[in-house]
Design a protein around this motif. Structure first.
Motif, PDB file in Angstrom:
ATOM      1  N   ARG A 162      -1.453   7.818   8.160  1.00 14.14           N
ATOM      2  CA  ARG A 162      -1.351   6.922   7.393  1.00 14.14           C
ATOM      3  C   ARG A 162      -2.261   6.691   6.651  1.00 14.14           C
ATOM      4  O   ARG A 162      -2.338   5.994   5.742  1.00 14.14           O
ATOM      5  CB  ARG A 162      -0.352   5.692   8.346  1.00 14.14           C
ATOM      6  CG  ARG A 162       0.572   6.496   8.495  1.00 14.14           C
ATOM      7  CD  ARG A 162       1.149   5.379   9.675  1.00 14.14           C
ATOM      8  NE  ARG A 162       2.637   5.000  10.616  1.00 14.14           N
ATOM      9  CZ  ARG A 162       3.251   5.030  10.969  1.00 14.14           C
ATOM     10  NH1 ARG A 162       2.882   4.462  11.594  1.00 14.14           N
ATOM     11  NH2 ARG A 162       4.246   5.196  11.837  1.00 14.14           N
ATOM     12  N   GLU A 198      -0.876   4.149   3.585  1.00 15.19           N
ATOM     13  CA  GLU A 198       0.246   3.884   4.518  1.00 15.19           C
ATOM     14  C   GLU A 198      -0.076   2.671   5.387  1.00 15.19           C
ATOM     15  O   GLU A 198      -1.116   1.707   5.917  1.00 15.19           O
ATOM     16  CB  GLU A 198       1.205   4.809   4.932  1.00 15.19           C
ATOM     17  CG  GLU A 198       1.737   5.603   4.139  1.00 15.19           C
ATOM     18  CD  GLU A 198       2.349   7.024   4.856  1.00 15.19           C
ATOM     19  OE1 GLU A 198       2.475   7.006   6.417  1.00 15.19           O
ATOM     20  OE2 GLU A 198       2.538   7.690   3.590  1.00 15.19           O
ATOM     21  N   ASN A 199       0.907   1.559   6.327  1.00 12.41           N
ATOM     22  CA  ASN A 199       0.882   0.834   6.927  1.00 12.41           C
ATOM     23  C   ASN A 199       0.219   1.182   8.141  1.00 12.41           C
ATOM     24  O   ASN A 199       0.918   1.468   8.722  1.00 12.41           O
ATOM     25  CB  ASN A 199       2.493  -0.113   6.987  1.00 12.41           C
ATOM     26  CG  ASN A 199       2.651  -0.754   5.245  1.00 12.41           C
ATOM     27  OD1 ASN A 199       2.406  -1.427   5.067  1.00 12.41           O
ATOM     28  ND2 ASN A 199       4.196  -0.987   5.709  1.00 12.41           N
ATOM     29  N   THR A 208      -1.508  -1.488  11.472  1.00 16.20           N
ATOM     30  CA  THR A 208      -0.962  -2.481  12.025  1.00 16.20           C
ATOM     31  C   THR A 208      -2.517  -3.433  11.618  1.00 16.20           C
ATOM     32  O   THR A 208      -4.085  -2.821  11.794  1.00 16.20           O
ATOM     33  CB  THR A 208      -0.996  -2.576  13.764  1.00 16.20           C
ATOM     34  OG1 THR A 208      -1.613  -2.059  14.661  1.00 16.20           O
ATOM     35  CG2 THR A 208       0.343  -1.697  13.762  1.00 16.20           C
ATOM     36  N   THR A 209      -2.721  -4.356  11.972  1.00 15.59           N
ATOM     37  CA  THR A 209      -3.883  -5.118  12.220  1.00 15.59           C
ATOM     38  C   THR A 209      -4.624  -4.684  13.568  1.00 15.59           C
ATOM     39  O   THR A 209      -5.936  -4.961  13.426  1.00 15.59           O
ATOM     40  CB  THR A 209      -4.179  -6.364  12.167  1.00 15.59           C
ATOM     41  OG1 THR A 209      -2.910  -7.452  12.720  1.00 15.59           O
ATOM     42  CG2 THR A 209      -3.019  -7.150  10.809  1.00 15.59           C
ATOM     43  N   TYR A 258      -8.070  -3.686  -1.548  1.00 16.64           N
ATOM     44  CA  TYR A 258      -6.900  -4.483  -1.817  1.00 16.64           C
ATOM     45  C   TYR A 258      -7.136  -4.082  -3.292  1.00 16.64           C
ATOM     46  O   TYR A 258      -7.802  -4.965  -4.071  1.00 16.64           O
ATOM     47  CB  TYR A 258      -6.459  -5.983  -1.830  1.00 16.64           C
ATOM     48  CG  TYR A 258      -5.347  -6.256  -2.312  1.00 16.64           C
ATOM     49  CD1 TYR A 258      -3.920  -5.994  -2.182  1.00 16.64           C
ATOM     50  CD2 TYR A 258      -5.401  -7.596  -3.972  1.00 16.64           C
ATOM     51  CE1 TYR A 258      -2.704  -6.684  -2.669  1.00 16.64           C
ATOM     52  CE2 TYR A 258      -4.121  -7.555  -4.147  1.00 16.64           C
ATOM     53  CZ  TYR A 258      -3.129  -7.070  -4.286  1.00 16.64           C
ATOM     54  OH  TYR A 258      -1.905  -7.639  -4.832  1.00 16.64           O
TER      55      TYR A 258
END
Length: 69
Positions: free
Chosen positions: A34, A39-40, A42-43, A63
Motif C-alpha cells: 500500500r 494507498e491508504n 492507518t495513522t 501531501y
C-alpha cells in the motif's frame, strides 16, 4: 493525495529495508505494498514508521493537492 516517496528516501538514508520492516518490526507485506502504491494506511502505521525510523511524519509522507481541471 498523500504520497510516500519520502519514506523510501528516509529508509535508504538510515539503512533500513522493507525486509527489516517486515521481519523485525512486524509491518505486513500488504501494508508495504500500500505504501509503495500511495494507498491508504492507518495513522498507527505512520506512527510506527516514524518510531522505527526515528523521524517526523514529514520525512515519510507528503501531501500533494490533486489538480482539478
Amino acid at each position: 493525495m498523500v504520497i510516500f516517496d519520502r519514506l523510501w528516501e528516509t529508509m535508504r538514508a538510515k539503512g533500513r529495508s522493507t525486509y527489516l520492516l517486515r521481519e523485525k518490526y512486524g509491518i505486513e507485506r500488504r501494508t508495504i505494498r500500500r505504501l509503495k502504491h500511495n494507498e491508504n494506511v492507518t495513522t498507527d502505521t505512520l506512527g510506527k514508521l516514524c518510531e522505527i525510523l526515528d523521524c517526523g511524519l514529514d520525512e515519510i509522507a507528503e501531501y500533494i493537492p490533486e489538480r482539478k481541471e
